[in-house]
Design a protein around this motif. Structure first.
Motif, PDB file in Angstrom:
ATOM      1  N   THR A 252       0.595  -1.176   0.036  1.00 45.72           N
ATOM      2  CA  THR A 252       0.164   0.097  -0.186  1.00 45.72           C
ATOM      3  C   THR A 252       0.643   1.278  -0.023  1.00 45.72           C
ATOM      4  OG1 THR A 252      -0.162  -0.144   2.532  1.00 45.72           O
ATOM      5  CG2 THR A 252      -2.089  -0.870   1.115  1.00 45.72           C
ATOM      6  N   TYR A 253       2.104   1.051   0.562  1.00 43.45           N
ATOM      7  CA  TYR A 253       3.006   2.419   0.487  1.00 43.45           C
ATOM      8  C   TYR A 253       3.540   2.621  -0.824  1.00 43.45           C
ATOM      9  CZ  TYR A 253       7.398   4.600   1.134  1.00 43.45           C
ATOM     10  OH  TYR A 253       8.353   5.685   0.973  1.00 43.45           O
ATOM     11  N   ALA A 255       1.846   1.814  -3.509  1.00 43.03           N
ATOM     12  CA  ALA A 255       0.845   2.133  -4.387  1.00 43.03           C
ATOM     13  C   ALA A 255       0.461   3.868  -4.159  1.00 43.03           C
ATOM     14  CB  ALA A 255      -0.311   1.197  -3.965  1.00 43.03           C
ATOM     15  N   ASN A 256       0.386   4.138  -2.919  1.00 42.37           N
ATOM     16  CA  ASN A 256       0.107   5.439  -2.542  1.00 42.37           C
ATOM     17  C   ASN A 256       1.251   6.410  -2.980  1.00 42.37           C
ATOM     18  OD1 ASN A 256      -2.142   4.589  -1.205  1.00 42.37           O
ATOM     19  ND2 ASN A 256      -1.194   4.457   0.705  1.00 42.37           N
ATOM     20  N   ASN A 262      -5.779   3.229  -4.728  1.00 43.32           N
ATOM     21  CA  ASN A 262      -5.950   2.007  -3.722  1.00 43.32           C
ATOM     22  C   ASN A 262      -5.022   0.991  -4.179  1.00 43.32           C
ATOM     23  OD1 ASN A 262      -7.465   0.505  -5.666  1.00 43.32           O
ATOM     24  ND2 ASN A 262      -9.188   2.174  -4.992  1.00 43.32           N
ATOM     25  N   LEU A 263      -4.876  -0.129  -3.329  1.00 43.55           N
ATOM     26  CA  LEU A 263      -3.976  -1.010  -3.678  1.00 43.55           C
ATOM     27  C   LEU A 263      -4.418  -2.018  -4.653  1.00 43.55           C
ATOM     28  CD1 LEU A 263      -1.485  -2.781  -2.993  1.00 43.55           C
ATOM     29  CD2 LEU A 263      -2.591  -3.913  -1.207  1.00 43.55           C
ATOM     30  N   SER A 264      -5.754  -1.967  -4.861  1.00 49.98           N
ATOM     31  CA  SER A 264      -6.386  -2.789  -5.810  1.00 49.98           C
ATOM     32  C   SER A 264      -6.108  -2.031  -7.467  1.00 49.98           C
ATOM     33  CB  SER A 264      -7.702  -2.726  -5.904  1.00 49.98           C
ATOM     34  OG  SER A 264      -8.651  -3.301  -6.827  1.00 49.98           O
ATOM     35  N   THR A 267      -2.456  -2.765  -8.161  1.00 49.68           N
ATOM     36  CA  THR A 267      -2.035  -4.320  -8.324  1.00 49.68           C
ATOM     37  C   THR A 267      -2.355  -4.631  -9.879  1.00 49.68           C
ATOM     38  OG1 THR A 267      -2.522  -4.968  -6.020  1.00 49.68           O
ATOM     39  CG2 THR A 267      -2.611  -6.722  -7.890  1.00 49.68           C
TER      40      THR A 267
END
Length: 287
Positions: A252-253, A255-256, A262-264, A267
Motif C-alpha cells: 500500500t505504501y 501504491a500511495n 488504492n492497492l487494488s 495491483t
C-alpha cells in the motif's frame, strides 16, 4: 554566361568559379540563389524548373550545393524542404548526414542535391501566419510527409507562381511542429503530476491550456491514451521505489507513493504494464 527566362529570372554561370547563380531582375538584380556545380552545365540538355515568388524559391533539375550563408544574406532565415529519391547530403557543425525522401531542414551549413531533387526554400517568416510557429535549427520532424509529397507531385513543369503551394507546405509543417510541441507540454505535465491520485484528464487539459478533446487526439496520434501514460509512469515509480528501498515496505505504501488511489488499482495497473504481479516483482528484486 547568362540565360534570361521570362524577362524576370536570369541564370548566370561563372566559368572561372564554376558557380551557377539565379538573379531576379525585377528586384534590382538581387541574387537569390547560388550553386556550385559539379560539372559544366549543358543548358540545352538540362531540364530546369525555377520559380521565384514572395515566400521563397522553388527549383528542380539542378545538381549542386546550396550554401546557407549565401541564401541567408539574401533571404534571411529560411527552411529547406526537399523531395529527393536519391541521397541528399546535409552538412552541419555536427557532421554530415545523408538522407532521402522528404527532408525539412533549417540551419544546415550547406546541402548537396542531385538533379532529381525538388527543392523549396521558404522564408521562415511565412510561418508567422500559422500561430507564430517557431522553427528551430536542425531537421524538422514531419509526420505528414505524404501530404508534402503530394504537393511536390502536383507541381507542373511550367508553373511559376507557387505561393499557394508554399503556404500549403508551410501549413503542414507548422501543424506537425505544433503537434510535437503539444505533446512535449502534455508529457511534461504528466511527468510532474502523475503521483497526484486526483490528477485526471480534465486537470491535464487545464494545465496545458488545451481542450480535453485536443489532448486525447494528441495522445491517440502517439498510439497511447491518458490512462495508459499515467499507469505506465506510476508503475515505473513503484519499481523505482522497490529497487531503491533498503527494507521491505507494505505494498500500500508503494501504491500511495506512486499515485494510485488504492492497492487494488495499483495491483491491476502493475500487472497490465509489467505482465507480473507487484508481489512477484518485490520477491524477485529482494532475492
Amino acid at each position: 554566361m547568362s540565360f534570361l527566362i521570362k524577362n524576370t529570372l536570369r541564370y548566370e554561370w561563372d566559368i572561372v568559379t564554376n558557380r551557377f547563380d539565379f538573379k531576379c531582375e525585377s528586384k534590382g538584380g538581387n541574387k537569390l540563389l547560388a550553386f556550385e556545380l559539379f560539372n559544366d552545365p549543358h543548358f540545352s540538355e538540362v531540364n530546369l524548373t525555377v520559380s521565384v515568388f514572395k515566400n521563397g524559391v522553388y527549383f528542380y533539375g539542378i545538381e549542386g550545393e546550396i550554401e546557407k550563408n549565401r541564401i541567408k544574406n539574401l533571404m534571411g532565415d529560411h527552411i529547406l524542404i526537399i523531395n529527393s529519391e536519391s541521397t541528399v547530403s546535409v552538412l552541419t557543425q555536427n557532421g554530415t548526414f545523408r538522407l532521402s525522401g522528404i527532408l525539412c531542414y533549417k540551419g544546415a551549413d550547406s546541402v548537396i542535391v542531385n538533379r532529381d531533387a525538388k527543392v523549396f526554400i521558404l522564408r521562415t517568416c511565412v510561418f508567422d501566419c500559422f500561430c507564430n510557429t517557431i522553427i528551430n535549427d536542425g531537421e524538422v520532424k514531419n509526420k505528414y510527409e505524404h501530404l508534402v509529397k503530394q504537393i511536390f507531385d502536383s507541381i507542373g513543369k511550367n508553373k511559376k507562381n507557387l505561393t499557394n503551394e508554399s503556404f500549403a507546405i508551410a501549413n503542414i509543417i507548422a501543424m506537425s511542429v505544433n503537434d510535437n510541441e503539444d505533446m512535449c507540454l502534455i508529457k511534461r505535465a504528466m511527468d510532474e503530476m502523475y503521483t497526484d491520485p486526483l490528477f485526471n484528464l480534465d486537470a491535464l487539459s487545464q494545465l496545458v491550456y488545451m481542450s480535453r478533446r485536443k489532448v486525447q487526439y494528441a495522445l491517440s496520434e502517439q498510439g497511447t491514451s491518458f490512462s495508459d501514460e499515467i499507469k505506465r509512469r506510476r508503475v515505473a515509480k513503484i519499481k523505482s521505489l522497490i529497487n531503491s528501498s533498503n527494507r521491505r515496505m507494505p505494498m500500500t505504501y508503494y501504491a500511495n507513493m506512486a499515485g494510485f488511489r488504492n492497492l487494488s488499482a495499483a495491483t491491476k495497473g502493475f500487472m497490465d504494464v509489467s505482465g507480473m504481479s507487484m508481489k512477484e516483482f518485490i520477491f524477485n528484486s529482494k532475492r
